[in-house]
Design an enzyme around this catalytic site. Structure first.
Site, PDB file in Angstrom:
ATOM      1  N   HIS A  51       0.881  -1.185   0.000  1.00 46.52           N
ATOM      2  CA  HIS A  51       0.000   0.000   0.000  1.00 46.52           C
ATOM      3  C   HIS A  51       0.916   1.232   0.000  1.00 46.52           C
ATOM      4  O   HIS A  51       1.728   1.397  -0.895  1.00 46.52           O
ATOM      5  CB  HIS A  51      -0.915  -0.107   1.226  1.00 46.52           C
ATOM      6  CG  HIS A  51      -2.073   0.837   1.290  1.00 46.52           C
ATOM      7  ND1 HIS A  51      -2.406   1.702   0.294  1.00 46.52           N
ATOM      8  CD2 HIS A  51      -2.994   1.045   2.285  1.00 46.52           C
ATOM      9  CE1 HIS A  51      -3.478   2.408   0.654  1.00 46.52           C
ATOM     10  NE2 HIS A  51      -3.852   2.029   1.861  1.00 46.52           N
ATOM     11  N   ILE A 108       7.714  -5.537  -8.549  1.00 45.01           N
ATOM     12  CA  ILE A 108       8.403  -4.261  -8.679  1.00 45.01           C
ATOM     13  C   ILE A 108       7.504  -3.205  -8.045  1.00 45.01           C
ATOM     14  O   ILE A 108       6.389  -2.959  -8.515  1.00 45.01           O
ATOM     15  CB  ILE A 108       8.662  -3.943 -10.173  1.00 45.01           C
ATOM     16  CG1 ILE A 108       9.357  -5.134 -10.863  1.00 45.01           C
ATOM     17  CG2 ILE A 108       9.477  -2.663 -10.305  1.00 45.01           C
ATOM     18  CD1 ILE A 108      10.657  -5.596 -10.234  1.00 45.01           C
ATOM     19  N   HIS A 124      -2.023  -2.216  -9.905  1.00 47.33           N
ATOM     20  CA  HIS A 124      -3.091  -1.681  -9.066  1.00 47.33           C
ATOM     21  C   HIS A 124      -4.257  -2.643  -9.032  1.00 47.33           C
ATOM     22  O   HIS A 124      -4.544  -3.295 -10.030  1.00 47.33           O
ATOM     23  CB  HIS A 124      -3.568  -0.312  -9.581  1.00 47.33           C
ATOM     24  CG  HIS A 124      -4.267   0.467  -8.541  1.00 47.33           C
ATOM     25  ND1 HIS A 124      -5.618   0.376  -8.343  1.00 47.33           N
ATOM     26  CD2 HIS A 124      -3.792   1.311  -7.605  1.00 47.33           C
ATOM     27  CE1 HIS A 124      -5.942   1.145  -7.329  1.00 47.33           C
ATOM     28  NE2 HIS A 124      -4.854   1.724  -6.845  1.00 47.33           N
ATOM     29  N   ASP A 128       2.714   5.874  -6.661  1.00 45.36           N
ATOM     30  CA  ASP A 128       3.905   5.817  -5.814  1.00 45.36           C
ATOM     31  C   ASP A 128       5.211   5.856  -6.597  1.00 45.36           C
ATOM     32  O   ASP A 128       6.234   6.279  -6.073  1.00 45.36           O
ATOM     33  CB  ASP A 128       3.860   4.561  -4.939  1.00 45.36           C
ATOM     34  CG  ASP A 128       2.786   4.690  -3.888  1.00 45.36           C
ATOM     35  OD1 ASP A 128       2.698   5.758  -3.278  1.00 45.36           O
ATOM     36  OD2 ASP A 128       2.008   3.732  -3.691  1.00 45.36           O
TER      37      ASP A 128
HETATM   38  N1  COA Z   1       5.484  -6.298 -10.227  1.00 38.91           N
HETATM   39  C1  COA Z   1       5.510  -7.484 -10.858  1.00 38.91           C
HETATM   40  N2  COA Z   1       4.437  -8.282 -10.951  1.00 38.91           N
HETATM   41  C2  COA Z   1       3.305  -7.841 -10.411  1.00 38.91           C
HETATM   42  C3  COA Z   1       3.204  -6.606  -9.754  1.00 38.91           C
HETATM   43  C4  COA Z   1       4.358  -5.831  -9.684  1.00 38.91           C
HETATM   44  N3  COA Z   1       4.331  -4.634  -9.073  1.00 38.91           N
HETATM   45  N4  COA Z   1       1.948  -6.426  -9.318  1.00 38.91           N
HETATM   46  C5  COA Z   1       1.276  -7.520  -9.676  1.00 38.91           C
HETATM   47  N5  COA Z   1       2.089  -8.376 -10.325  1.00 38.91           N
HETATM   48  C6  COA Z   1       1.725  -9.676 -10.851  1.00 38.91           C
HETATM   49  C7  COA Z   1       1.703 -10.669  -9.705  1.00 38.91           C
HETATM   50  O1  COA Z   1       2.953 -11.279  -9.511  1.00 38.91           O
HETATM   51  C8  COA Z   1       0.649 -11.645 -10.190  1.00 38.91           C
HETATM   52  O2  COA Z   1       1.222 -12.475 -11.149  1.00 38.91           O
HETATM   53  P1  COA Z   1       0.807 -14.029 -11.244  1.00 38.91           P
HETATM   54  O3  COA Z   1      -0.661 -14.013 -11.561  1.00 38.91           O
HETATM   55  O4  COA Z   1       1.673 -14.554 -12.331  1.00 38.91           O
HETATM   56  O5  COA Z   1       1.093 -14.613  -9.896  1.00 38.91           O
HETATM   57  C9  COA Z   1      -0.362 -10.735 -10.889  1.00 38.91           C
HETATM   58  O6  COA Z   1       0.389  -9.619 -11.350  1.00 38.91           O
HETATM   59  C10 COA Z   1      -1.500 -10.270  -9.988  1.00 38.91           C
HETATM   60  O7  COA Z   1      -0.912  -9.680  -8.824  1.00 38.91           O
HETATM   61  P2  COA Z   1      -1.623  -9.556  -7.414  1.00 38.91           P
HETATM   62  O8  COA Z   1      -0.581  -9.224  -6.393  1.00 38.91           O
HETATM   63  O9  COA Z   1      -2.467 -10.776  -7.163  1.00 38.91           O
HETATM   64  O10 COA Z   1      -2.581  -8.335  -7.695  1.00 38.91           O
HETATM   65  P3  COA Z   1      -3.403  -7.564  -6.587  1.00 38.91           P
HETATM   66  O11 COA Z   1      -4.560  -6.952  -7.250  1.00 38.91           O
HETATM   67  O12 COA Z   1      -3.653  -8.426  -5.407  1.00 38.91           O
HETATM   68  O13 COA Z   1      -2.338  -6.479  -6.100  1.00 38.91           O
HETATM   69  C11 COA Z   1      -1.023  -4.621  -5.858  1.00 38.91           C
HETATM   70  C12 COA Z   1      -2.339  -5.155  -6.392  1.00 38.91           C
HETATM   71  C13 COA Z   1      -0.995  -3.112  -5.988  1.00 38.91           C
HETATM   72  C14 COA Z   1      -0.872  -5.000  -4.374  1.00 38.91           C
HETATM   73  C15 COA Z   1       0.143  -5.242  -6.654  1.00 38.91           C
HETATM   74  O14 COA Z   1       0.063  -4.831  -8.006  1.00 38.91           O
HETATM   75  C16 COA Z   1       1.475  -4.909  -6.059  1.00 38.91           C
HETATM   76  O15 COA Z   1       1.930  -5.612  -5.139  1.00 38.91           O
HETATM   77  N6  COA Z   1       2.158  -3.833  -6.553  1.00 38.91           N
HETATM   78  C17 COA Z   1       3.390  -3.409  -5.962  1.00 38.91           C
HETATM   79  C18 COA Z   1       3.134  -2.602  -4.691  1.00 38.91           C
HETATM   80  C19 COA Z   1       2.581  -1.235  -4.983  1.00 38.91           C
HETATM   81  O16 COA Z   1       3.064  -0.536  -5.853  1.00 38.91           O
HETATM   82  N7  COA Z   1       1.585  -0.844  -4.193  1.00 38.91           N
HETATM   83  C20 COA Z   1       0.971   0.453  -4.290  1.00 38.91           C
HETATM   84  C21 COA Z   1      -0.398   0.342  -4.859  1.00 38.91           C
HETATM   85  S1  COA Z   1      -1.096   1.928  -5.192  1.00 38.91           S
END
Ligand code: COA
Length: 372
Positions: free
Chosen positions: A219, A253, A258, A309
């Site tokens: 987050h 990364i 999102h 971010d």
């Molecule tokens: N880098 C690389 N791969 C990513 C990714 C990232 N930042 N975000 C998602 N993915 C990939 C996951 O590995 C997953 O791949 P898979 O299906 O092969 O396992 C897929 O995309 C879905 O990811 P998931 O974590 O289940 O999506 P989510 O909807 O639960 O998560 C976030 C959303 C924002 C938590 C996620 O994109 C993330 O962790 N981003 C990085 C942290 C971040 O920037 N947070 C601020 C949000 S405003």
């Protein structure tokens, strides 16, 4: 047993709000009907804060009065100063803000729900003071004066941090960053705050929960994590090579992806333009070109876009803000969105208490301790 519920409540509509729309048709963000593009281009953060707290854009008089009330609420009570002085310099500033908020709730509690706007204004005004007071005390032993002459929260924070008024470019960039971070519907921290509010608990408990949820790298903590990533690279080519290895190793990364937006994060385009300008002005072109290359690789390899971010990290670096204060800055702004949601929840409350599907052992007999 039914189908397994969507992990992380994805796609679940958990309530109603009139405060913001996130990603309608996969794009777009509005606060009470105003587009984030318009707000970032024209508003001061205080206008957006007022909009969220009171439901309409302030008139000139309302804005002046609001700013005057905030300016007069920046002081830190002496007992809170001693709490801050006890917190170690090695603490994460998010923990300091969480503790500071909780302590203020003890020293100046919300009297009743009719007092909620006063409590919110007080917290909004004095969180920059708490954060920077602790920071200077722990880094240089100085007990700074927090009531400096500053027209806005952006000016106040930058002035306290750097000990002098900020340049016009830095002030405006800070207003924009605070506007972009102010509100975002049922994100994890806001939902946490609403859950606490739904028990009819007090204002400071709900905000403290929000701060705790925001701290994590999935987050709000992502802006710090993005900076740590970018800082590893000397140039765009080495960034590309390492990123490809990280992706091959299935690493996430930070600053990309999102839960709700599917095509882009509209806030990212705005902060990216600011990052470019600020990097040019600060002679930090390397920082910007490394960031840009990371974005290109993520789009090419993963079809992923930067969220707010990612480019906030380089923008904040150019404002000379320590990396550990990036997520706290998010708090200084999001207090407005959290507060608006707490007020909204209280306005039409029902306890938030979902159900779980039981997947544990079947019923079994109790065994005395020697028979287990
Ligand atoms: N880098 C690389 N791969 C990513 C990714 C990232 N930042 N975000 C998602 N993915 C990939 C996951 O590995 C997953 O791949 P898979 O299906 O092969 O396992 C897929 O995309 C879905 O990811 P998931 O974590 O289940 O999506 P989510 O909807 O639960 O998560 C976030 C959303 C924002 C938590 C996620 O994109 C993330 O962790 N981003 C990085 C942290 C971040 O920037 N947070 C601020 C949000 S405003």
């Amino acid at each position: 047993m039914g189908n397994k519920p969507a992990g992380g409540l994805e796609g679940v509509i958990a309530g109603q709000t009139r405060l913001s729309t996130v990603g309608v048709d996969g794009v777009g963000l509005t606060y009470l009907g105003y587009s984030i593009e318009d707000l970032a281009a024209h508003a001061e953060f205080e206008e957006v804060a007022f909009l969220l707290l009171y439901g309409h854009l302030p008139t000139r008089d309302e804005l002046m009065q609001f700013k005057a009330r905030l300016a007069s609420a920046r002081s830190i009570p002496p007992s809170l100063k001693s709490v801050l002085e006890q917190l170690p310099g090695s603490a994460h500033p998010m923990d300091v803000l969480r503790t500071g908020c909780s302590a203020l709730g003890v020293l100046e509690p919300e009297v009743d729900f009719a007092d909620q706007h006063r409590a919110a204004e007080r917290l909004l005004a004095c969180m920059p003071s708490l954060l920077v007071y602790w920071y200077h005390f722990q880094t240089s032993g100085r007990r700074i004066e927090v009531e400096v002459d500053a027209d806005s929260i952006a000016d106040h924070f930058l002035h306290l941090l750097h000990g002098r008024p900020a340049s016009e470019q830095h002030r405006r960039a800070m207003h924009v960053a605070l506007i972009l971070y102010a509100e975002h519907e049922f994100n994890a921290s806001t939902f946490a705050a609403r859950i606490v509010a739904s028990t009819l608990s007090d204002y400071h408990s709900a905000i403290t929960a929000g701060i705790g949820a925001l701290r994590g790298p999935l987050h709000g903590g992502a802006n710090e994590a993005a900076m740590e990533l970018i800082d590893q690279f000397q140039d765009p080519d080495s960034a590309e090579g390492s990123l490809l290895e990280m992706l091959a190793g299935k690493q996430k990364i930070m600053g990309f992806g999102h839960r709700v937006y599917k095509q882009c994060d509209p806030r990212s385009d705005i902060i990216q333009k600011w990052s470019k300008q600020l990097c040019e002005a600060a002679g930090q072109q390397r920082l910007y070109s490394v960031s840009e290359r990371i974005e290109q690789v993520m789009r090419r390899e993963k079809r992923m876009f930067p969220n707010l971010d990612f480019y906030s990290a380089s923008a904040f670096r150019c404002l000379d803000i320590p990396t550990a204060m990036f997520t706290p800055l998010f708090v200084l702004s999001r207090i407005t969105g959290w507060s608006a949601h707490i007020f909204e929840q209280r306005g039409d409350n029902r306890l938030i208490r979902p159900a779980a599907e039981y997947i544990g052992p079947a019923a079994r007999p109790w065994l005395p301790v020697d028979e287990r």
